[in-house]
Scaffold this motif. Structure first.
Motif, PDB file in Angstrom:
ATOM      1  N   ASN A 124       0.814  -1.214   0.000  1.00 17.30           N
ATOM      2  CA  ASN A 124       0.000   0.000   0.000  1.00 17.30           C
ATOM      3  C   ASN A 124       0.842   1.255   0.000  1.00 17.30           C
ATOM      4  OD1 ASN A 124      -2.717   0.703  -0.139  1.00 17.30           O
ATOM      5  ND2 ASN A 124      -2.859   1.129   2.028  1.00 17.30           N
ATOM      6  N   GLU A 125       2.105   1.108   0.324  1.00 21.73           N
ATOM      7  CA  GLU A 125       2.960   2.273   0.454  1.00 21.73           C
ATOM      8  C   GLU A 125       3.489   2.732  -0.900  1.00 21.73           C
ATOM      9  OE1 GLU A 125       2.293  -0.327   3.412  1.00 21.73           O
ATOM     10  OE2 GLU A 125       3.648  -0.782   1.768  1.00 21.73           O
ATOM     11  N   LYS A 126       3.422   1.875  -1.893  1.00 26.46           N
ATOM     12  CA  LYS A 126       3.927   2.252  -3.207  1.00 26.46           C
ATOM     13  C   LYS A 126       2.816   2.998  -3.925  1.00 26.46           C
ATOM     14  CE  LYS A 126       5.886   0.371  -7.455  1.00 26.46           C
ATOM     15  NZ  LYS A 126       6.284  -0.861  -8.173  1.00 26.46           N
ATOM     16  N   TRP A 168      11.958   5.894  -1.874  1.00 24.58           N
ATOM     17  CA  TRP A 168      12.452   7.045  -2.628  1.00 24.58           C
ATOM     18  C   TRP A 168      11.594   7.181  -3.885  1.00 24.58           C
ATOM     19  CZ3 TRP A 168      16.087  10.582  -1.217  1.00 24.58           C
ATOM     20  CH2 TRP A 168      16.906  10.257  -0.120  1.00 24.58           C
ATOM     21  N   TYR A 169      11.222   8.435  -4.154  1.00 30.69           N
ATOM     22  CA  TYR A 169      10.474   8.759  -5.351  1.00 30.69           C
ATOM     23  C   TYR A 169      11.291   9.769  -6.153  1.00 30.69           C
ATOM     24  CZ  TYR A 169       6.157   6.493  -3.845  1.00 30.69           C
ATOM     25  OH  TYR A 169       5.219   5.566  -3.493  1.00 30.69           O
ATOM     26  N   LYS A 170      11.068   9.733  -7.450  1.00 33.92           N
ATOM     27  CA  LYS A 170      11.769  10.617  -8.381  1.00 33.92           C
ATOM     28  C   LYS A 170      10.727  11.437  -9.116  1.00 33.92           C
ATOM     29  CE  LYS A 170      14.782   9.918 -12.411  1.00 33.92           C
ATOM     30  NZ  LYS A 170      15.471   8.854 -13.190  1.00 33.92           N
ATOM     31  N   PHE A 173       7.723   5.999  -8.191  1.00 34.87           N
ATOM     32  CA  PHE A 173       8.423   5.160  -7.232  1.00 34.87           C
ATOM     33  C   PHE A 173       9.765   4.707  -7.795  1.00 34.87           C
ATOM     34  CE2 PHE A 173       9.154   2.077  -4.029  1.00 34.87           C
ATOM     35  CZ  PHE A 173       9.598   0.928  -4.661  1.00 34.87           C
ATOM     36  N   LEU A 174      10.789   4.742  -6.965  1.00 37.33           N
ATOM     37  CA  LEU A 174      12.126   4.358  -7.407  1.00 37.33           C
ATOM     38  C   LEU A 174      12.607   3.087  -6.697  1.00 37.33           C
ATOM     39  CD1 LEU A 174      14.487   5.265  -9.179  1.00 37.33           C
ATOM     40  CD2 LEU A 174      15.281   6.679  -7.287  1.00 37.33           C
TER      41      LEU A 174
END
Lengths: 114, 114
Positions: free
Chosen positions: A100-102, B35-37, B46-47
């Motif tokens: 769920n966190e993505k 980590w996100y880009k 999403f990375l």
């Protein structure tokens, strides 16, 4: 569509007017989030919907902000009596357990309050 | 009070070298980190992620390191490429606190020069 869709992509409004922003999450995603990013700032959490549970509204900055979600589909974020400090990119994201966190984000609505 | 902090607003690196982006958190309940880009005019993507049961997770050129005792995580990109130029957001959540949204840092703008 395959991704999170937000509309409009850009919105220019006059101070004091109400605006409504729309988010279509990825089909089947039970969780939906609204964030905003003001110029030079990070992502600020606004509100979170998870299935049929009561939404987490802890991030809404004032009572001028409200959001609704019908079931597990479309969500609308409403800002009443807009102020210049409301100018920001409003981002919607959806996700589905497990993981769920993505979050999968839309491209955002750029709101400019004149 | 910021729960997730990215103290470097920007980082410049030459192509081929290593980029190291740092993130600190204050909430000891956080147990999942991402980590996100983000490219301009697009939503974050999403990375890479890491659970608190690990101290390292690697995916191609991207590696995330977690130091729980220091409440610190870092993202390593090696070798850095011009296409990596973007804003990188660190985010955290608590798996055990169902119904909570991701908390994001303010982001670090990475510029990779060729």
């Amino acid at each position: 569509g395959a991704g999170v869709s937000q509309s409009p992509s850009n919105k220019v409004t006059e101070k004091g007017k109400d605006v409504e922003l729309r988010c279509d999450p990825i089909s089947g995603h039970t969780a939906l989030y609204w964030y905003r990013q003001r110029l030079g700032q990070g992502l600020e959490f606004l509100i979170y919907f998870q299935g049929n549970s009561a939404p987490d509204k802890s991030g809404l900055p004032s009572d001028r902000f409200s959001a609704e979600r019908t079931g597990e589909s479309v969500s609308t974020l409403t800002i009443q009596r807009t102020q210049q400090e409301d100018s920001a990119v409003y981002l919607c994201a959806s996700s589905s357990p497990p993981g769920n966190e993505k979050l999968f984000f839309g491209s955002g609505t750029q709101l400019s309050v004149l | 009070d910021q729960q997730v902090k990215q103290n470097s607003p920007s980082l410049s690196v030459q192509e081929g070298r290593i980029s190291i982006l740092n993130c600190d958190y204050t909430n000891s309940m956080f147990d999942y980190f991402l980590w996100y880009k983000k490219y301009p005019a697009e939503g974050p993507t999403f990375l890479i992620s890491i659970s608190s049961i690990k101290d390292k997770n690697e995916d191609g050129r991207f590696t995330v390191f977690l130091n729980k005792s220091a409440k610190h995580l870092s993202l390593h990109i090696v070798p850095s490429q011009p296409g990596d130029s973007a804003v990188y957001f660190c985010a955290a959540s608590s798996i055990n606190q169902a119904g909570t949204a991701l908390i994001f840092g303010k982001g670090t703008t990475l510029s990779v020069s060729s």
